[in-house]
Design a protein around this motif. Structure first.
Motif, PDB file in Angstrom:
ATOM      1  N   GLY A 169       0.798  -1.220   0.000  1.00  6.65           N
ATOM      2  CA  GLY A 169       0.000   0.000   0.000  1.00  6.65           C
ATOM      3  C   GLY A 169       0.828   1.266   0.000  1.00  6.65           C
ATOM      4  O   GLY A 169       0.328   2.336  -0.365  1.00  6.65           O
ATOM      5  N   GLU A 170       2.088   1.170   0.416  1.00  9.29           N
ATOM      6  CA  GLU A 170       3.024   2.302   0.367  1.00  9.29           C
ATOM      7  C   GLU A 170       4.438   1.753   0.257  1.00  9.29           C
ATOM      8  O   GLU A 170       4.785   0.770   0.917  1.00  9.29           O
ATOM      9  CB  GLU A 170       2.944   3.172   1.632  1.00  9.29           C
ATOM     10  CG  GLU A 170       1.684   3.986   1.796  1.00  9.29           C
ATOM     11  CD  GLU A 170       1.721   4.850   3.055  1.00  9.29           C
ATOM     12  OE1 GLU A 170       2.828   5.042   3.616  1.00  9.29           O
ATOM     13  OE2 GLU A 170       0.654   5.321   3.478  1.00  9.29           O
ATOM     14  N   ILE A 171       5.246   2.408  -0.549  1.00  9.98           N
ATOM     15  CA  ILE A 171       6.682   2.148  -0.627  1.00  9.98           C
ATOM     16  C   ILE A 171       7.284   3.308  -1.408  1.00  9.98           C
ATOM     17  O   ILE A 171       6.665   3.818  -2.341  1.00  9.98           O
ATOM     18  CB  ILE A 171       6.986   0.792  -1.310  1.00  9.98           C
ATOM     19  CG1 ILE A 171       8.467   0.433  -1.196  1.00  9.98           C
ATOM     20  CG2 ILE A 171       6.532   0.792  -2.762  1.00  9.98           C
ATOM     21  CD1 ILE A 171       8.787  -0.992  -1.660  1.00  9.98           C
ATOM     22  N   GLY A 172       8.454   3.760  -1.014  1.00  6.93           N
ATOM     23  CA  GLY A 172       9.035   4.901  -1.714  1.00  6.93           C
ATOM     24  C   GLY A 172      10.534   4.992  -1.523  1.00  6.93           C
ATOM     25  O   GLY A 172      11.142   4.191  -0.809  1.00  6.93           O
ATOM     26  N   TYR A 173      11.122   5.985  -2.172  1.00  6.96           N
ATOM     27  CA  TYR A 173      12.563   6.224  -2.105  1.00  6.96           C
ATOM     28  C   TYR A 173      12.787   7.674  -2.505  1.00  6.96           C
ATOM     29  O   TYR A 173      12.183   8.163  -3.462  1.00  6.96           O
ATOM     30  CB  TYR A 173      13.295   5.282  -3.068  1.00  6.96           C
ATOM     31  CG  TYR A 173      14.589   4.709  -2.539  1.00  6.96           C
ATOM     32  CD1 TYR A 173      14.580   3.692  -1.591  1.00  6.96           C
ATOM     33  CD2 TYR A 173      15.820   5.166  -3.005  1.00  6.96           C
ATOM     34  CE1 TYR A 173      15.764   3.138  -1.120  1.00  6.96           C
ATOM     35  CE2 TYR A 173      17.008   4.617  -2.538  1.00  6.96           C
ATOM     36  CZ  TYR A 173      16.975   3.600  -1.593  1.00  6.96           C
ATOM     37  OH  TYR A 173      18.149   3.048  -1.124  1.00  6.96           O
ATOM     38  N   HIS A 174      13.649   8.353  -1.779  1.00 18.17           N
ATOM     39  CA  HIS A 174      13.844   9.782  -2.017  1.00 18.17           C
ATOM     40  C   HIS A 174      14.581  10.058  -3.331  1.00 18.17           C
ATOM     41  O   HIS A 174      15.425   9.266  -3.759  1.00 18.17           O
ATOM     42  CB  HIS A 174      14.626  10.407  -0.862  1.00 18.17           C
ATOM     43  CG  HIS A 174      13.755  11.157   0.095  1.00 18.17           C
ATOM     44  ND1 HIS A 174      12.721  10.562   0.772  1.00 18.17           N
ATOM     45  CD2 HIS A 174      13.744  12.464   0.474  1.00 18.17           C
ATOM     46  CE1 HIS A 174      12.122  11.463   1.542  1.00 18.17           C
ATOM     47  NE2 HIS A 174      12.721  12.620   1.373  1.00 18.17           N
ATOM     48  N   GLY A 175      14.249  11.211  -3.920  1.00 18.03           N
ATOM     49  CA  GLY A 175      14.935  11.671  -5.119  1.00 18.03           C
ATOM     50  C   GLY A 175      15.005  13.184  -5.135  1.00 18.03           C
ATOM     51  O   GLY A 175      13.986  13.870  -4.977  1.00 18.03           O
ATOM     52  N   CYS A 176      16.180  13.723  -5.320  1.00 15.28           N
ATOM     53  CA  CYS A 176      16.369  15.173  -5.329  1.00 15.28           C
ATOM     54  C   CYS A 176      15.642  15.799  -6.522  1.00 15.28           C
ATOM     55  O   CYS A 176      15.668  15.248  -7.624  1.00 15.28           O
ATOM     56  CB  CYS A 176      17.863  15.480  -5.410  1.00 15.28           C
ATOM     57  SG  CYS A 176      18.277  17.229  -5.235  1.00 15.28           S
TER      58      CYS A 176
END
Length: 423
Positions: free
Chosen positions: A171-178
């Motif tokens: 239901g949620e998963i992410g990774y940062h990106g500038c």
């Protein structure tokens, strides 16, 4: 209204078939749902409760009931509305506090009653993730719910946490990106553009999450750490940092989507976080507030095609599986080719008739522990060409090497301008 139209256009272009309007969101107006209706994009709609304990008094519950009645009556006739969800992560808050989520009268009593009377035929889940009665009191509840929010340590995207999860739905998963440098220049003053470390203006446009583990509370530091996971070092200029961060995010989110498709049907879907920012910030979004696309947009757009050729992980073996993933309801005749980005020699090539709604391994690639290679992938279905790639090996990779590979990745079908990435 203009932003809504453009945002739904992004969802459609990316090949998203479901969007989650989470509990920290607003209830979108008809314009949003009308566009989702037209594009065939399903909507997972949370009620607007998230990440805390809400009062259980009769007065407050009466307000909840009135709000739910108004929202349900307004939105229930939209065919894009796939399901209602009671809240975001509040079942987990109850469970972590040693309480029974079933005691939350908002999601177990008031909202279900409203839905039973006003929208009885649409699916409802009490919380995201939902903690069923069988898991109440169990240790490490978050790792055993059927649906999971896979945030965890936010380390290397192919680490054990991401490769060995038990979720049946993500239901949620992410990774940062500038963001792109040109976007950063619009919301950070010139004298504070660099460095990223101990930069108050960068912190104002980020999140410091007190409830998370100390190692991941500072999201600017987290973004830098994730760059270091892949490249072994943190670049010392803004342009290099933005590029390295966008590459890291793009490879991570591409992997999350591909690995979910390869786990079919054990894991039946993924709602990755997130498409676009609601304000200028450093975040997990793949499109910033100014509608500038990060590299992850281009990679995700390729791997969310209904028929996709994916190179999986070797596991304990010596070969990388080559899989045709057909998520359509019709057979697909596929011609595929995989070659090395350095010498451009074809490694495998073939034809395959992929059955509907199935994954099939059609080939394999010999791999070695010492490999750091880029495989380029192209396939054709019904006269239309598609592209993908696979980054083989383990970190640290060299940013300069990846920059050279990026030219070849960008030239695949559904091309983009490699020189503009992170600019």
């Amino acid at each position: 209204a203009e932003r809504v139209e453009r945002a739904v256009g992004l969802f459609d272009d990316l090949g998203c078939n479901m969007i989650r309007c989470w509990g920290g969101n607003v209830y979108e107006d008809h314009a949003f749902f009308d566009r989702c209706d037209e594009c065939g994009i399903m909507v997972w709609q949370d009620f607007a409760y998230a990440c805390c304990f809400y009062p259980q008094t009769d007065d407050f519950l009466a307000q909840v009931r009135r709000e739910a009645e108004a929202v349900v009556e307004k939105l229930r006739n939209h065919p894009s509305l796939a399901l209602w969800c009671g809240d975001n992560e509040i079942d987990g808050f109850y469970a972590n506090a040693g309480l029974n989520p079933g005691a939350n009268r908002l999601t177990r009593e008031v909202i279900p009653q409203v839905l039973h009377r006003r929208d009885p035929y649409r699916h409802y889940v009490p919380s995201s993730p939902y903690v069923p009665p069988s898991l109440v009191g169990a240790p490490d509840v978050w790792a055993h719910t059927p649906e999971q929010h896979l945030w965890g340590p936010r380390g290397y995207y192919k680490g054990p946490f991401y490769m060995q999860h038990s979720a049946h739905f993500i239901g949620e998963i992410g990774y940062h990106g500038c963001p792109n440098v040109s976007s950063i220049e619009r919301f950070i003053s010139p004298e504070h553009l660099w460095p990223w470390d101990s930069n108050d203006e960068w912190q104002v446009h980020a999140v410091y999450h007190w409830q998370h583990q100390a190692i991941s509370r500072d999201r600017i530091q987290l973004m830098a750490n994730q760059v270091r996971e892949l490249f072994g070092a943190i670049p010392d200029t803004l342009a290099e940092f933005a590029l390295a961060s966008q590459v890291t995010q793009a490879e991570a989110k591409k992997y999350f989507i591909e690995s979910t498709r390869l786990r079919k049907w054990h894991t039946s879907g993924i709602l990755w976080w997130n498409v676009i920012d609601g304000w200028p910030q450093f975040s997990d979004a793949i499109v910033d507030y100014y509608f500038s696309r990060k590299l992850a947009y281009e990679y995700i757009r390729r791997v969310q095609r209904p028929v996709c050729v994916i190179v999986g992980e070797a596991g304990s073996g010596k070969y990388l599986p080559v899989v045709v993933s057909n998520d359509t309801r019709s057979p697909a005749d596929v011609h595929y080719r995989i070659w090395d980005a350095e010498d451009r020699q074809t490694i495998v090539e073939g034809d395959f008739s992929a059955p509907p709604n199935q994954n099939w391994q059609v080939d394999r690639l010999r791999t070695f522990a010492s490999d750091q290679r880029l495989y380029l992938i192209e396939w054709e279905v019904d006269g239309e060409r598609f592209g993908n790639h696979y980054l083989a090996g383990t970190p640290p990779f060299r940013l300069e090497q990846y920059r050279a590979w990026l030219q070849a990745i960008a030239a695949l079908p559904r091309p983009f301008d490699a020189e503009r990435v992170a600019r």
